[in-house]
Write a protein that holds these residues in place. Structure first.
Motif, short mmCIF file in Angstrom:
data_model
loop_
_atom_site.label_atom_id
_atom_site.label_comp_id
_atom_site.label_asym_id
_atom_site.label_seq_id
_atom_site.Cartn_x
_atom_site.Cartn_y
_atom_site.Cartn_z
N UNK A 1 0.38 13.62 -0.44
CA UNK A 1 0.32 12.99 0.89
C UNK A 1 0.48 11.48 0.79
N UNK A 2 -0.04 10.88 -0.24
CA UNK A 2 0.08 9.43 -0.39
C UNK A 2 1.53 8.98 -0.58
N UNK A 3 2.41 9.88 -0.95
CA UNK A 3 3.82 9.50 -1.13
C UNK A 3 4.59 9.53 0.20
N UNK A 4 4.00 10.14 1.23
CA UNK A 4 4.73 10.33 2.48
C UNK A 4 5.06 9.00 3.17
N UNK A 5 4.21 8.00 3.01
CA UNK A 5 4.41 6.72 3.67
C UNK A 5 5.71 6.04 3.21
N UNK A 6 5.83 5.86 1.92
CA UNK A 6 7.00 5.16 1.39
C UNK A 6 8.25 6.01 1.50
N UNK A 7 8.13 7.30 1.23
CA UNK A 7 9.30 8.18 1.31
C UNK A 7 9.92 8.16 2.70
N UNK A 8 9.09 8.37 3.72
CA UNK A 8 9.61 8.38 5.09
C UNK A 8 10.11 7.02 5.53
N UNK A 9 9.33 5.98 5.22
CA UNK A 9 9.70 4.62 5.62
C UNK A 9 11.03 4.20 5.04
N UNK B 1 0.85 -1.20 0.00
CA UNK B 1 0.00 0.00 0.00
C UNK B 1 0.87 1.24 0.00
N UNK B 2 1.89 1.27 0.88
CA UNK B 2 2.78 2.42 0.95
C UNK B 2 3.53 2.60 -0.37
N UNK B 3 4.03 1.48 -0.90
CA UNK B 3 4.77 1.54 -2.16
C UNK B 3 3.86 1.98 -3.30
N UNK B 4 2.71 1.32 -3.41
CA UNK B 4 1.81 1.61 -4.53
C UNK B 4 1.07 2.93 -4.37
N UNK B 5 0.94 3.42 -3.13
CA UNK B 5 0.41 4.78 -2.94
C UNK B 5 1.25 5.79 -3.70
N UNK B 6 2.57 5.63 -3.60
CA UNK B 6 3.49 6.54 -4.28
C UNK B 6 3.36 6.42 -5.78
N UNK B 7 3.32 5.19 -6.27
CA UNK B 7 3.20 4.97 -7.72
C UNK B 7 1.87 5.53 -8.22
N UNK B 8 0.79 5.20 -7.52
CA UNK B 8 -0.54 5.66 -7.91
C UNK B 8 -0.60 7.19 -7.95
N UNK B 9 -0.15 7.82 -6.88
CA UNK B 9 -0.28 9.27 -6.77
C UNK B 9 0.46 9.98 -7.90
#
Length: 592
Positions: free
Chosen positions: A536-544, A487-495
């Motif tokens: 905002x959806x990119x924040x998960x993967x970027x920070x992680x 979800x975190x990875x694909x949130x970034x791709x999707x956004x």
């Protein structure tokens, strides 16, 4: 401005702003204790001015001295905010950062980040023109009524005073809106029902207090006028909606230039948005490789003698689909979440992973109506000046949903994923991290919290818990972990693909269901979310990815001296500063 900073969801609020310039953390020979002391006075003056300029930001930090004031979303207020920004940019620009200690240098940078970012939002992004859902009184009234900053009777009087400005607020909102997107217009219409419910809550709460005749009249007239104002605003938006032409209406997609600008403002990564997108594409392939191995392990157990498909994505999806049959009943969702939280606390204590403060109340509740429509779950934490107030774990109820959609959601948040959700939102994710942030000696680092650090820590905590053995190291738990991590990875791709590359709804939902293994309900919800939000959806993967990379770097450098809990405690001690800043401060401290 209340439209820019209002007490809302963790999932959509916490972000930092445009980096004022590189921060040198090499120890300058000219560091002066006197300079630090002088800067402390500047910070005090700045915060005092900020509270006066922006009462809603003050409220989100836990200061309610000016909670009776409702700032209007009009051009005069925006001009005043820009003047405030320019004044403090000029004042802080006179400071010699090289004379400050490293921790004070980062505070100075964060103040300037906030100022530059606010200016960019108000002059370049201008969301107040095209996103009508920004204009909603519900959040501030909810905070006043449900935060124990004063006796209930006094809070009611504060709300009554604030109530008088509601008609002018919505009049200013209507005047500010120019060429709104259809998607944000529909969201605003839906969420305006929350404003009506909060007004009803005020009326009910006030009925339990002894009011003077004057205050009772002000309440009754204020409620009547406020309800009319909300109704007029909804009617205004509905009229706009009827006139939308799909060929000419403003797109919700913000485009590459604004996307990169907002990514720089919000995320504060060493990478660009495009570079982060490319990194996420690689991470997706790595996750699929790991998931295929786990699916092979589980195949006979879950699928019996059924032939394995040659296509790995289909094979993974079949195993996940079978495992997802194990989930709680709809009526047991809230009790199950409440039951799991003490179990997570117990595990963390027994494995000495990070310190917890059980005195800070965590309340699982239904998501308030005015916040619904964006996320399934979220954390609403108290501000730094009221750290002992309740933290709300909001979960959206199934009200009015068809049985098929409810079942789809429950399969998405199945037996294993629900545990990971609780780790992310609560313990040791958002709830725990924000407790530590509120203990930080730097108000600045907590107040101007970086969304990528906050979301990144929550995603990191999921992996950290499984690495510690939580879930029994079963292939089922790890497979569902990778599904969730996708979800975190694909949130970034999707956004990025939606807002910059023009991905369509059909393409997006196909990607989410067939590459991220999400259910129909989840993909439908995510499509709505990517229309309503950006970056905002990119924040998960970027920070992680930055946190995990830094941890592995320290483990390699320190060898046997590396202590996981010590790393967590020190990392969390810097408030919610950007990961890059925390990394530099920790590396500098290690040299002492």
């Amino acid at each position: 401005m209340p439209q820019l900073f209002r007490p809302v969801l963790i999932a959509s609020l916490l972000s930092s702003f445009v980096l004022a310039g590189p921060v040198s953390l090499a120890a300058p020979v000219t560091i002066s204790k006197q300079a630090d002391q002088s800067f402390a006075l500047v910070k005090t003056a700045f915060l005092k001015a900020l509270w006066q300029q922006d009462p809603d930001t003050a409220m989100s930090a836990g200061r309610y001295e000016d909670a009776n004031k409702l700032v209007l979303p009009d051009q005069a207020s925006r001009d005043a905010y820009i003047a405030f920004v320019d004044n403090w940019l000029a004042q802080t620009g006179k400071l010699d950062a090289e004379k400050l200690s490293a921790k004070e240098q980062t505070d100075l940078a964060l103040i300037r980040n906030y100022l530059n970012g606010t200016r960019w939002y108000l002059t370049q992004f201008r969301e107040f023109e095209w996103n009508p859902s920004q204009h909603n009184i519900a959040g501030s009234f909810d905070a006043i009524l449900n935060t124990d900053f004063a006796p209930k009777g006094k809070r009611v009087l504060v709300a009554i005073q604030r109530l008088q400005a509601v008609p002018a607020y919505y009049a200013a909102a209507k005047a500010s809106i120019k060429n709104p997107t259809p998607e944000h217009t529909r969201l605003a219409i839906k969420q305006s029902a929350g404003a009506i419910s909060v007004l009803a809550e005020l009326e009910k709460t006030a009925s339990q207090e002894k009011l003077t005749a004057k205050d009772k009249t002000a309440l009754d007239e204020g409620l009547k006028n406020a309800r009319t104002a909300v109704g007029d605003y909804v009617q205004f938006l509905e009229n706009l909606e009827k006139k939308f032409d799909p060929a000419t209406a403003r797109s919700f997609r913000i485009g590459k230039d604004l996307y990169e600008g907002k990514f720089t403002a919000d995320i504060q990564s060493s990478l660009t948005a495009e570079q982060t997108y490319q990194r996420a594409l690689t991470a997706k392939e790595e996750a699929h490789n790991n998931m295929e191995k786990l699916a092979d392990q589980l195949w006979d157990k879950t699928m019996g003698a059924q032939a394995r498909p040659a296509d790995r994505v289909k094979k993974i999806a079949m195993v996940i689909d079978k495992l997802s049959e194990k989930h709680v009943a709809a009526k047991d969702l809230y009790p199950e979440i409440r039951q799991q939280l003490p179990q997570l606390e117990k595990w963390i204590r027994e494995h000495d992973l990070v310190s917890l403060d059980l005195k800070k109340p965590l309340v699982v509740r239904e998501t308030p109506e005015y916040q619904r429509g964006v996320t399934v779950a979220s954390i609403e934490a108290p501000g730094i000046f009221r750290p002992n107030d309740k933290t709300y774990y909001n979960v959206t109820p199934f009200d009015g949903q068809p049985a098929e959609q409810i079942e789809s959601t429950l399969r998405e948040y199945n037996h294993w994923v629900l545990q990971i959700l609780n780790i992310h939102e609560a313990i040791p994710g958002h709830y725990t991290q924000l407790q530590h942030a509120n203990k930080s000696p730097s108000v600045i680092k907590t107040l101007f919290g970086n969304g990528a650090m906050v979301e990144g820590w929550a995603v990191y905590s999921e992996r950290m818990m499984l690495e510690s053995g939580y879930g029994g190291n079963t292939p089922e738990m790890w497979l569902m972990y990778y599904k969730w991590n996708l979800r975190a990875v694909c949130n970034t791709i999707l956004d990025y693909q939606v807002h910059v590359l023009g991905m369509t709804e059909v393409e997006a939902k196909d990607f989410l269901t067939n590459q991220a293994f999400q259910t129909k309900a989840e993909s439908d919800g995510k499509w709505l979310r990517v229309q309503y939000t950006s970056v905002q959806l990119t924040s998960y993967f970027s920070g992680y990815s930055e946190i995990l990379e830094f941890r592995e770097q320290l483990k390699k450098q320190q060898g046997d001296k590396f202590k996981l809990k010590q790393f967590h405690e020190q990392f969390l001690s810097y408030g919610s500063a950007p990961v890059g800043m925390i990394k530099k401060l920790m590396l500098k401290d290690a040299l002492k």
